[in-house]
Design an enzyme around this catalytic site. Structure first.
Site, short mmCIF file in Angstrom:
data_model
loop_
_atom_site.label_atom_id
_atom_site.label_comp_id
_atom_site.label_asym_id
_atom_site.label_seq_id
_atom_site.Cartn_x
_atom_site.Cartn_y
_atom_site.Cartn_z
N CYS A 44 5.28 12.53 -11.38
CA CYS A 44 3.73 11.75 -10.62
C CYS A 44 2.91 12.68 -11.23
CB CYS A 44 4.09 12.56 -9.72
SG CYS A 44 3.81 13.93 -8.48
N HIS B 209 2.63 15.51 -4.09
CA HIS B 209 2.08 13.70 -4.73
C HIS B 209 0.21 14.58 -5.87
CE1 HIS B 209 2.69 9.39 -6.38
NE2 HIS B 209 2.28 9.21 -5.18
N ASP C 22 -3.01 5.19 -7.56
CA ASP C 22 -1.94 5.54 -8.03
C ASP C 22 -0.35 5.14 -9.58
OD1 ASP C 22 0.43 7.17 -7.80
OD2 ASP C 22 0.85 7.91 -5.95
N ASN D 210 -2.86 10.60 5.58
CA ASN D 210 -3.28 11.48 6.75
C ASN D 210 -2.62 10.26 8.02
OD1 ASN D 210 -4.99 11.97 8.67
ND2 ASN D 210 -6.17 9.97 8.99
N ASP E 11 1.08 10.40 10.77
CA ASP E 11 1.43 11.11 11.90
C ASP E 11 2.48 11.38 11.41
OD1 ASP E 11 -1.17 10.68 13.25
OD2 ASP E 11 -0.84 9.77 14.92
N GLU F 79 -8.84 17.83 10.23
CA GLU F 79 -7.73 16.96 11.76
C GLU F 79 -7.91 18.02 12.79
OE1 GLU F 79 -5.09 15.39 11.03
OE2 GLU F 79 -4.89 15.44 8.97
N GLU G 21 -11.65 12.33 13.66
CA GLU G 21 -10.16 11.82 12.79
C GLU G 21 -9.42 10.58 13.66
OE1 GLU G 21 -5.95 12.25 11.67
OE2 GLU G 21 -7.13 13.41 14.00
#
Length: 616
Positions: free
Chosen positions: A200, A259, A282, A322, A324, A374, A379
């Site tokens: 990466c 990353h 990316d 972000n 879960d 967070e 958020e």
């Protein structure tokens, strides 16, 4: 606000937009004339030839070749960047770094972007030609950025770099050995063959170089505990058996220790107002976007707001920083598999998003540009908004888990060769005396989460009392030390811990990663040097580890010298000190960053760097 499909509106342009050029006679002296050529801000990016017509003759010369690039100094250009210091950093700076390691132990990996090195710009122009872009599309940095992102990875016979995460790099260069973009782009330009190999940070490095060379402001960005959401459901799902071992046939999502990708600066006239500025791009080939391996450009504003259907690939990047995280326990009950959520973490993905500070060799945390803090109400509202958009596309129900037991695991980074302590912290709603079974499964893996070696399982039963309790598991160094030399990568230790309260049957799980710490080494370089005169770098290293290091090498690289210089030192025993002299001859003037690296079979790389002013 996004809509439930990825659509964009191409802004209307008049056919004459890219023909609004001007040429002015600046000076005339004998047979020589100086002509100033001004292009339209919407002109087509690429290589032009200036022809001079005298009478019936047209004079052509290689000296009259023009390279037309995007211009962040021009207010009418789509990549205009108003701050001069930022232009210097994101366009003109040819050195920098990637941030690697782990969220609790961030390391700087120096990188030479080298956008002004020989043949790099020609390589970029060649990549434009090789891409699927129409000539008129080269006016649009959004499309150029997307096309260059796709060209960074090799597929179907074209592309710069071959990705490799196997740990076997025979026939190419191990990704961690690269320290700059220019050698990769130069090799591709000269051979027209894909270069082996990259991961990466290498993909991000060459894309950042290409964009800066083409005039698009760009920066390298690292996210720690970065998610790869293959199911596109905004959650990262891990399935484990009752021994705490990951079930690979069910677990398709992954979490990378870190990353690295690229942010590019541009206006987005193809989108509603409010999405100009930094865009995530990316180049690492992870998922296909409109049929090709590329990702972005995705506006950071859209990522932060949870507008997951704003183009391009915002849903993927949103989950990356972000999402879960859910851990599912798979139990066999009467011959049938039963799934139980044993951990639901809402704050573990996307930590310490980092880039190099403008004009300084230090890390700048830009997490706030990607998401709200967070645990904040904003958020969680963004997550609800994103899940609402997702449910408009397909039926999706978020799992719910009520926790009577909370568990976290802490582990400090360990000096290579030492034992590792994992502290399990249990928080209960009761202070009563209870028994807890702790099961830990440990493995050696790559930063991407790929398992390289099973280490061991540790079991412990303890009595706990009080609402907060701690239990320690110790991993002996003998379990990992012999596996290090067979890996041609920087490894981490992954621990997966399951805790079960015997009396209540309450189960919780958590994952922890531990990186290795290495001794530093010192370098002695003069503050100044001259072109054509010998420059000597003295390196001093003491092996303070409890293990010998084999195949020890020093290397020195700089954009100010012609080629990489190395020095071999074989085996260095514990407590032994070695000294090395590396000699080089500068070939370019200016402040040049010299990167010195120590590597061995056990320690893949330790870096030191210094800027030396080179004069004539």
């Amino acid at each position: 606000m996004g809509v439930p499909n990825e659509q964009s509106c191409v802004p209307a342009r008049t056919p004459s937009d890219h023909y609004n050029w001007q040429a002015t006679l600046q000076n005339e002296s004998g047979k020589e004339v100086t002509v100033a050529v001004t292009s339209s801000p919407n002109a087509i990016l690429g290589k032009y030839q200036l022809n001079v017509k005298t009478g019936n003759h047209i004079l052509k010369s290689e000296e009259n070749i023009l390279y037309l690039l995007f211009n962040p100094w021009c207010k009418e250009d789509m990549v205009f960047m108003p701050d001069e210091d930022e232009r210097k950093e994101y366009i003109l700076n040819d050195t920098g770094c990637h941030y690697v390691g782990a969220a609790r132990s961030i390391k700087c990996k120096p990188w030479n972007f080298g956008q002004f090195e020989k043949n790099v710009l020609d390589c970029c122009i060649s990549l434009l030609t090789e891409s699927s872009l129409k000539p008129t599309d080269r006016r649009d940095p959004v499309l150029v950025c997307r096309a260059m992102c796709a060209m960074m990875s090799f597929e179907k016979g074209q592309g710069v770099l071959i990705g490799n995460w196997t740990g076997d790099y025979e026939g190419g260069t191990a990704p961690y050995k690269w320290t700059g973009s220019a050698p990769i782009l130069q090799q591709y330009y000269n051979t027209k063959q894909a270069v082996c190999f990259g991961q990466c940070w290498v993909f991000a490095g060459i894309l950042t170089t290409v964009l800066r060379a083409l005039g698009i402001p760009a920066r390298s960005v690292t996210g720690f505990d970065s998610a790869h959401d293959t199911e596109r459901n905004l959650t990262v799902d891990t399935y484990v058996n009752e021994n705490g071992e990951k079930i690979t046939s069910m677990t398709h999502d992954s979490v990378w220790n870190f990353h690295v990708w690229t942010d590019a600066w541009m206006k987005r006239p193809d989108l509603p107002k409010g999405y100009d500025g930094w865009q995530a791009v990316d180049a690492t080939p992870q998922e296909r976007s409109q049929g090709v391996f590329c990702c972005g450009p995705s506006p950071l504003t859209a990522i932060r707001k949870g507008d997951i259907f704003i183009v391009y690939d915002t849903r993927f990047v949103f989950s990356e920083v972000n999402g879960d995280r859910l851990i599912w326990l798979v139990k066999m009950v009467n011959g049938q598999e039963e799934l139980h959520v044993i951990s639901m973490e809402t704050t573990s993905i996307g930590k310490n998003i980092s880039t190099k500070a403008v004009g300084q060799d230090r890390r700048r945390d830009i997490t706030y540009e990607y998401k709200y803090p967070e645990g904040s109400s904003e958020e969680r509202q963004v997550m609800d908004h994103a899940f609402l958009l997702l449910s408009s596309e397909r039926e999706h129900r978020r799992p719910v888990k009520e926790n009577f037991l909370h568990m976290s695991v802490q582990s400090d980074d360990v000096l290579l060769g030492n034992s590792v302590n994992f502290t399990v912290i249990l928080k209960r709603k009761t202070a009563a005396l209870q028994n807890v079974n702790i099961l830990g499964s440990f493995e050696l893996q790559l930063y991407t989460g790929k398992k390289m070696a099973k280490l061991c399982d540790l079991n412990k039963t303890s009595q706990i009392q009080g609402q907060v309790s701690e239990v320690t598991l110790t991993l002996d160094s003998k379990t990992y030390i012999n596996s290090l030399a067979i890996l041609d990568d920087e490894p981490v230790i992954r621990g997966f811990i399951i805790a079960e309260i015997v009396e209540s049957k309450e189960i919780m799980a958590s994952e922890v990663f531990t990186s290795f710490q290495y001794p530093e080494f010192s370098i002695e370089l003069p503050n100044t040097g001259r072109i054509g005169q010998l420059l000597v770098c003295n390196c001093i290293f003491k092996n303070t580890l409890a293990i010998p290091l084999t195949d020890v090498k020093f290397s020195l690289e700089s954009l100010g010298i012609s080629s990489l210089q190395t020095s071999d030192h074989g085996t260095v025993q514990p407590g032994e000190t070695i000294q090395s002299q590396i000699k080089c001859t500068p070939i370019k003037t200016g402040p040049k960053k010299f990167i010195v690296k120590l590597s061995s079979k056990q320690v893949k790389e330790i870096n030191a760097q210094k800027i030396v002013l080179i004069t004539k």
